[in-house]
Design an enzyme around this catalytic site. Structure first.
Site, mmCIF file in Angstrom:
data_model
loop_
_atom_site.group_PDB
_atom_site.id
_atom_site.type_symbol
_atom_site.label_atom_id
_atom_site.label_comp_id
_atom_site.label_asym_id
_atom_site.label_seq_id
_atom_site.Cartn_x
_atom_site.Cartn_y
_atom_site.Cartn_z
ATOM 1 N N GLU A 56 -6.990 74.752 75.440
ATOM 2 C CA GLU A 56 -6.062 73.665 75.110
ATOM 3 C C GLU A 56 -4.669 74.232 74.836
ATOM 4 O O GLU A 56 -3.707 73.915 75.512
ATOM 5 C CB GLU A 56 -6.585 72.901 73.895
ATOM 6 C CG GLU A 56 -5.745 71.692 73.527
ATOM 7 C CD GLU A 56 -6.313 70.944 72.337
ATOM 8 O OE1 GLU A 56 -5.640 70.010 71.874
ATOM 9 O OE2 GLU A 56 -7.413 71.305 71.861
ATOM 10 N N HIS A 75 -8.342 79.270 68.092
ATOM 11 C CA HIS A 75 -8.133 78.124 68.968
ATOM 12 C C HIS A 75 -6.696 77.669 68.787
ATOM 13 O O HIS A 75 -6.019 78.093 67.841
ATOM 14 C CB HIS A 75 -9.115 76.994 68.634
ATOM 15 C CG HIS A 75 -9.148 75.909 69.659
ATOM 16 N ND1 HIS A 75 -9.217 74.566 69.340
ATOM 17 C CD2 HIS A 75 -9.115 75.972 71.012
ATOM 18 C CE1 HIS A 75 -9.232 73.853 70.450
ATOM 19 N NE2 HIS A 75 -9.173 74.681 71.483
#
Length: 555
Positions: A56, A75
């Site tokens: 992402e 992340h």
């Protein structure tokens, strides 16, 4: 030695994923997941159970000699970037020789500088941690920039820049612990590489090596350091002591205007079972009521009474903690001892400690909270009748503990004499309180037992009244002083349930002009509100403020 993991699961970003770039000298465990545009430098170790997903938010950079331990998650959000040391934009930048320990979460946009240490289960989100920082266990760093070389204690919640700027510097013992953990993982890296090399592992398997267990205890953390960024070490010690003794913990807040009237409002109830939970709740209260007074209190659930009240934040900032609070070695008992602390507050169970009564300690606390100065005077029996008082050594203390020590010194120096406590308004240059705390026949009895009948016409008193009174001689003296100073008197009362929230009810001003009439009205109030808290109020009608608040009856 680079080891590829299984294919990534399909996501909206899967079609445009770049291939991870892993240096040949890095070790990536087969049970780890690396997805997307991740740059991994030389001699990096990626332990089992880690998840590094640059799908992402992208790209990620992990500098050389960095070790990423078991269970770490890295992340990034699709939006938001940080500038790396190479002046390029990254979703997550982890510098060289950094250590991300077990179960740490680094969620981009995030920056972790060179030689930094992120402790077990700590979280860095939308934040920058400068080079050489040490973050201990279970900490949260969010929406801030931590300056280089700072120490973040365990359990700290750093969510505004002011908190980050106040963090302490890293000390040598902190670096020793970080190097110890990093050294273990570098040894693991060498072990993993050896296990993959048959020439290296074969001789070791053939050797009979006796294992041993070290009995050396590594100092994991500075015990005397602040374990919460917003709270002092002393407050944390008090919280820990209260929980260990089985007491409940609560907090109250009040703005500057209502502080003078004692109209405290409770914060959200604290149902914490651990010190960490309690500290988190207190920090939430501090954050919600910045610019106000906030106080911590302990509650004895069996006796349904307070065992501690201490101010932990003032409008100009958090109260500076000290190390003067020492938790008692045993549970609090009926003797009701007073313990001073660096915040200028104490707690008492209504009896005496040493040479100063709990009621006198309450008066000291109120005077200090009101910004008044404190003094003492003494006089022998002969000169008492003429009012020829002499000052004791000036008291320059700003905390209740120091004032109590100075009072005890004055009492020791003038045994067998009258000694009185003086409250002084430094701005108006006048006295707001005169209270006798010692008589020639011994210490003044505290007024925490309103049922005791005390004659106001004692031979040791310079003024006599015609009738006996339920009030202690000290309260009678206070009434006399208030009326003599041209102040007004008032009474407030509250039941046990509302006492916790400070919701006092007033009976209105006492219109009496003589001491006898005022005492009669006060005694009538004690009878009317039997079983409740009752406090006496002294009011300056010109300045329209309170000059005295003292509890004269308890349930």
């Amino acid at each position: 030695m680079a080891v590829r993991s299984t294919a990534a699961p399909p996501t909206p970003w899967s079609r445009s994923l770049a291939e991870a770039q892993i240096h040949e000298s890095a070790f990536v465990h087969p049970f780890s997941n690396i997805i997307g545009d991740v740059h991994i430098g030389a001699n990096v170790i990626i332990a089992p159970g880690t998840s590094i997903r640059a799908d992402e938010g992208t790209p990620f950079h992990i500098g050389e000699n960095t070790n990423i331990q078991d269970g770490v998650v890295i992340h990034g959000l699709e939006q938001g970037r940080v500038v790396g040391d190479d002046n390029k934009e990254y979703s997550v930048w982890v510098g060289s020789s950094a250590s991300l320990t077990h179960m740490a979460l680094i969620h981009g946009p995030a920056y972790v500088g060179d030689n930094s240490f992120i402790g077990f289960r700590s979280t860095v989100f939308n934040a920058k941690v400068g080079a050489g920082c040490i973050v201990m266990m279970h900490a949260l760093i969010k929406d801030v920039e931590v300056p280089p070389g700072k120490y973040v204690p365990s359990g700290a919640i750093i969510t505004n820049q002011k908190q980050a700027d106040r963090l302490p510097d890293v000390q040598p013992q902190d670096r020793d612990f970080a190097h110890h953990v990093i050294g273990i993982n570098q040894a693991l890296r060498a072990g993993y590489l050896c296990a993959a090399d048959s020439k290296c592992i074969a001789p070791l398997r053939n050797d009979q090596v006796k294992s041993y267990t070290s009995t050396t205890v590594i100092g994991l953390e500075r015990s005397s350091e602040v374990a919460s960024n917003s709270l002092g070490a002393e407050t944390i010690e008090q919280v820990r002591y209260l929980l260990e003794q089985g007491y409940k913990i609560g907090s109250e807040h009040v703005d500057q205007r209502r502080f003078r009237t004692g109209s405290w409002t409770s914060c959200q109830p604290i149902e914490a079972r651990s010190v960490g939970d309690a500290l988190a709740a207190l920090e939430a209260c501090l954050a919600d009521h910045s610019g106000e007074y906030v106080r911590l209190f302990g509650i004895d659930p069996k006796g349904k009474r307070r065992v501690l009240e201490t101010i932990i934040q003032r409008p100009d900032g958090v109260v500076a903690g000290s190390t003067s609070f020492k938790a008692p070695a045993s549970n609090t008992n009926g003797n009701g001892s007073y313990h001073s602390n660096g915040n200028g507050n104490g707690y008492s169970n209504g009896a005496t400690s040493g040479k100063v009564s709990a009621e006198t300690v309450d008066q000291i606390r109120q005077l200090l909270a009101g910004g008044y100065k404190i003094g003492t005077e003494h006089v022998d029996e002969r000169r008492f009748r003429t009012g020829s008082w002499n000052s004791c050594k000036p008291i320059e203390a700003t905390s209740a503990g120091e004032v109590v020590a100075a009072l005890e010194e004055c009492i020791d120096s003038h045994q067998g004499e009258y000694i009185r406590l003086i409250g002084i308004d430094p701005k108006a240059k006048r006295r707001v309180l005169e209270s006798i705390i010692q008589r020639p026949n011994g210490q003044v009895a505290p007024s925490s037992s309103p049922r005791t009948v005390v004659s106001a016409s004692s031979a040791s008193s310079g003024t006599a009244t015609a009738t006996a009174t339920r009030l202690s001689t000290e309260v009678v003296d206070q009434v006399r002083q208030i009326l003599g100073g041209g102040y007004k008197l008032s009474i407030e009362h509250v039941d046990q349930r509302r006492f916790r929230t400070g919701s006092w009810s007033s009976t209105g001003a006492i219109s009496a002009t003589s001491e006898r009439e005022a005492i009669a009205v006060i005694e009538a109030s004690l009878s009317e509100f039997a079983g409740e808290y009752v406090r006496l109020i002294g009011i300056d009608p010109k300045a329209k403020r309170r000059v005295l608040e003292t509890i004269i009856q308890r349930p």
